[in-house]
Design an enzyme around this catalytic site. Structure first.
Site: not given
Ligand code: PMP
Length: 357
Positions: A101, A170, A194
């Site tokens: 991520w 994040d 989550k």
């Molecule tokens: N950052 C992290 C740490 C994530 O776990 C996720 C989704 N699994 C995201 C960003 C992306 O999130 P979204 O799909 O809501 O854009």
């Protein structure tokens, strides 16, 4: 979800059963016979609810008036773009790459700023993070970005990071899993699907001074300050996702708050790691210091057994244990809403499965 089923998905993820029950009644009647699915974000009843949910989150995380709480659309991924757009004043930003991520966040940022990679642990397959003394920190960077918990790789930074630049984090999979010191951060964000409810909503916490007069060249929808001036209602809010998040905040408060969540998450993950570590069949490769409390990937030492493991797990009511497509193996996400009984059931299943090999 039925009482006998446990959902280990990384997101969209398990929601407390009592919250789901509450939602069920409000689908029929939230306000004067109107469903929560059809009411306006600008209705009096929803605006009151929105205020209440914000107060609840402020209490939970101890957020003071110097911080703005935003309820936005666009997912956490959208933040990967808004951040560099809003804060690229010197034109260079620090990124700590600890998993899939933060890597993606850095890649998205490159469309808008120069990215200085402080450290990149892809050479360890994201199983470790290099010591801070070796980090290549740019002295004049606009901000320092990191991901507190890498949902795919199961790597979590448990300690506060002390850095001179504005700190951006994040927290998609960690927000509300433990207490945090908000004043360490200038901006942090989390997709809701989550620990905070369902997809469609992203919570942003930002220091008011930090977002002030930033991104003045951008259209309003991309600017934090404009969202803040309009109380997160610059455009149509994700009413239902916001409603669910409010119920989840109340549920966390009823459970005893974030210290309780932290104790429970720590205990659940410890049970699972302890079992994995003494087993010959299962393996978690992450350096113990960085093991996540909430996303626990593991592999099986015998080849071609994954499908059988997953099929039998489902038959035992243990769902969504397949690891992320980029990593393979298994992953158990044990967010706030996963009761300890779910983890105990998983361990008991894993033992049986191992004994049969
Ligand atoms: N950052 C992290 C740490 C994530 O776990 C996720 C989704 N699994 C995201 C960003 C992306 O999130 P979204 O799909 O809501 O854009």
């Amino acid at each position: 979800m039925s009482e006998n089923i446990f959902n280990f998905s990384a997101g969209p993820a398990a929601i407390p059963k009592s919250v789901i029950k509450k939602i069920t009644s409000k689908i029929i009647d939230f306000d004067n016979g109107m469903s929560i699915l059809e009411i306006s974000h600008r209705s009096k009843k929803f605006k009151e609810y929105a205020q209440r949910s914000q107060s609840s989150l402020r209490r939970l995380l101890n957020i003071d008036d110097n911080y703005e709480v935003l309820f936005l659309q666009g997912g956490a991924t959208h933040q990967f773009t808004m951040i560099p757009q809003n804060f690229s004043n010197n034109g260079i930003a620090d990124y700590l790459i600890t998993g899939g991520w933060s890597k993606k966040a850095a890649a998205y940022a490159q469309y808008h700023t120069r990215v200085n990679v402080v450290s990149d642990s892809s050479d360890t397959n994201f199983t470790n993070i290099s010591d801070k003394s070796t980090w290549n920190i740019f002295p004049d960077s606009d901000y320092f970005f990191y991901c507190a918990n890498e949902t795919v790789h199961g790597v979590e930074i448990h300690e506060d990071i002390d850095i001179n630049a504005p700190l951006i984090c994040d927290m998609s999979s960690t927000l509300c899993t433990r207490p945090i010191n908000i004043s360490n951060f200038d901006l942090l964000f989390a997709g809701a699907q989550k620990n905070l409810g369902i997809a469609g909503l992203t919570i942003v916490l930002a220091r008011k001074e930090f977002i002030k007069n930033q991104g003045t060249q951008l259209s309003p929808i991309m600017r934090y300050e404009d969202h803040s001036n309009d109380n997160s209602m610059l455009n149509t809010s994700p009413v239902f996702a916001w409603y669910v998040a409010g119920l989840v905040f109340e549920w966390i408060e009823e459970q005893g708050g974030l210290k309780k969540m932290a104790n429970s998450n720590k205990l659940k993950s410890k049970l699972l790691y302890d079992y994995i570590d003494q087993s010959d069949l299962y393996n978690n490769p992450i350096k113990p210091k960085y093991r996540s409390w909430i996303n626990i990937p593991f592999t099986l030492s015998i080849k071609n057994l994954d499908d059988e493991f997953l099929t039998l797990a489902e038959k035992s009511g243990l769902y969504n244990l397949k690891g992320h497509r980029t990593v393979g193996g298994m992953r158990a996400s044990v967010y706030n809403a996963m009761p300890i009984e779910g983890v105990e059931r998983l361990i008991s299943f894993m033992k049986d499965f191992e004994n049969r090999q």
